[in-house]
Design a protein around this motif. Structure first.
Motif, short mmCIF file in Angstrom:
data_model
loop_
_atom_site.label_atom_id
_atom_site.label_comp_id
_atom_site.label_asym_id
_atom_site.label_seq_id
_atom_site.Cartn_x
_atom_site.Cartn_y
_atom_site.Cartn_z
N ARG A 283 0.73 -1.09 0.08
CA ARG A 283 0.29 -0.25 -0.48
C ARG A 283 0.98 1.13 0.04
O ARG A 283 0.48 2.12 -0.74
CB ARG A 283 -0.84 -0.10 1.28
CG ARG A 283 -1.66 1.17 1.35
CD ARG A 283 -2.63 0.80 2.50
NE ARG A 283 -4.18 1.88 2.69
CZ ARG A 283 -4.90 1.65 2.53
NH1 ARG A 283 -5.40 0.59 2.79
NH2 ARG A 283 -6.28 2.03 2.27
N GLY A 284 2.25 1.52 0.98
CA GLY A 284 2.77 2.88 0.35
C GLY A 284 3.77 3.01 -0.65
O GLY A 284 3.52 3.73 -1.36
N ALA A 285 3.80 1.55 -1.14
CA ALA A 285 4.66 1.81 -2.68
C ALA A 285 3.52 2.15 -3.66
O ALA A 285 4.02 3.14 -3.99
CB ALA A 285 5.18 0.27 -3.16
N THR A 286 2.28 1.83 -4.11
CA THR A 286 1.40 2.14 -4.02
C THR A 286 0.62 3.60 -4.37
O THR A 286 0.94 4.59 -5.06
CB THR A 286 -0.08 1.18 -4.47
OG1 THR A 286 0.56 0.03 -4.60
CG2 THR A 286 -1.09 1.97 -4.90
N THR A 287 0.61 3.55 -3.08
CA THR A 287 -0.01 5.36 -2.64
C THR A 287 1.15 6.48 -3.58
O THR A 287 0.94 7.47 -4.00
CB THR A 287 0.37 5.54 -0.86
OG1 THR A 287 -0.74 4.44 -0.80
CG2 THR A 287 -0.41 6.86 -0.77
N PHE A 288 2.73 5.85 -2.38
CA PHE A 288 3.48 7.00 -3.23
C PHE A 288 3.52 7.14 -4.30
O PHE A 288 3.74 8.56 -4.84
CB PHE A 288 5.33 6.24 -2.91
CG PHE A 288 6.14 7.38 -3.26
CD1 PHE A 288 6.50 8.64 -2.74
CD2 PHE A 288 6.92 6.96 -4.02
CE1 PHE A 288 7.61 8.92 -3.15
CE2 PHE A 288 8.37 7.61 -4.50
CZ PHE A 288 8.29 9.11 -4.39
N ASN A 289 3.65 6.27 -5.26
CA ASN A 289 3.59 6.40 -6.82
C ASN A 289 2.22 7.02 -7.47
O ASN A 289 2.84 7.99 -8.42
CB ASN A 289 3.51 5.02 -7.62
CG ASN A 289 5.05 4.37 -7.39
OD1 ASN A 289 6.11 5.52 -8.37
ND2 ASN A 289 5.38 3.47 -6.54
N ALA A 290 0.72 7.02 -6.41
CA ALA A 290 -0.11 7.14 -6.92
C ALA A 290 -0.42 8.76 -6.20
O ALA A 290 -0.80 10.01 -7.89
CB ALA A 290 -1.27 6.95 -6.59
N VAL A 291 0.34 9.30 -5.83
CA VAL A 291 0.76 10.67 -4.80
C VAL A 291 1.37 11.39 -6.76
O VAL A 291 1.21 12.88 -7.19
CB VAL A 291 1.43 10.90 -4.13
CG1 VAL A 291 1.48 12.72 -4.26
CG2 VAL A 291 0.16 10.90 -2.71
N VAL A 292 2.69 10.81 -7.48
CA VAL A 292 3.03 11.43 -7.69
C VAL A 292 3.33 12.07 -9.32
O VAL A 292 2.70 12.05 -9.99
CB VAL A 292 5.15 10.39 -8.12
CG1 VAL A 292 5.47 10.73 -9.71
CG2 VAL A 292 5.87 10.54 -6.61
N ILE A 293 2.14 10.27 -9.21
CA ILE A 293 1.45 10.60 -11.11
C ILE A 293 0.15 11.65 -10.28
O ILE A 293 0.28 12.16 -11.99
CB ILE A 293 0.85 9.25 -10.43
CG1 ILE A 293 2.10 8.41 -11.49
CG2 ILE A 293 -0.59 9.65 -11.98
CD1 ILE A 293 1.12 7.10 -11.22
#
Length: 73
Positions: free
Chosen positions: A49-59
């Motif tokens: 979940r952390g990696a997914t959220t981090f990448n979603a924020v960058v996108i």
């Protein structure tokens, strides 16, 4: 896969910093979105979940910058 996802997110974040400079918004198309999208995919596959959220924020930030700049600038 979690580590690769986070590293791709960091690479996208570095591209995002460059894309925030005036007249360099086009950098988001090539240096931010592809690594962040790949990192998002890897984060989802790794069920982290952390990696997914981090990448979603960058996108999301890259998309906002592209929207405010008209897609190119």
């Amino acid at each position: 896969m979690r580590t690769a996802s986070i590293l791709l997110g960091i690479l996208g974040l570095l591209g995002l910093f460059a894309g925030f400079l005036p007249l360099l918004g086009w950098v988001n198309w090539f240096a931010t979105l592809p690594p962040a999208l790949l990192g998002l995919l890897l984060g989802v596959l790794a069920r982290d979940r952390g990696a997914t959220t981090f990448n979603a924020v960058v996108i999301g930030l890259a998309a906002l910058r592209l929207l405010l700049g008209g897609g190119f600038f």
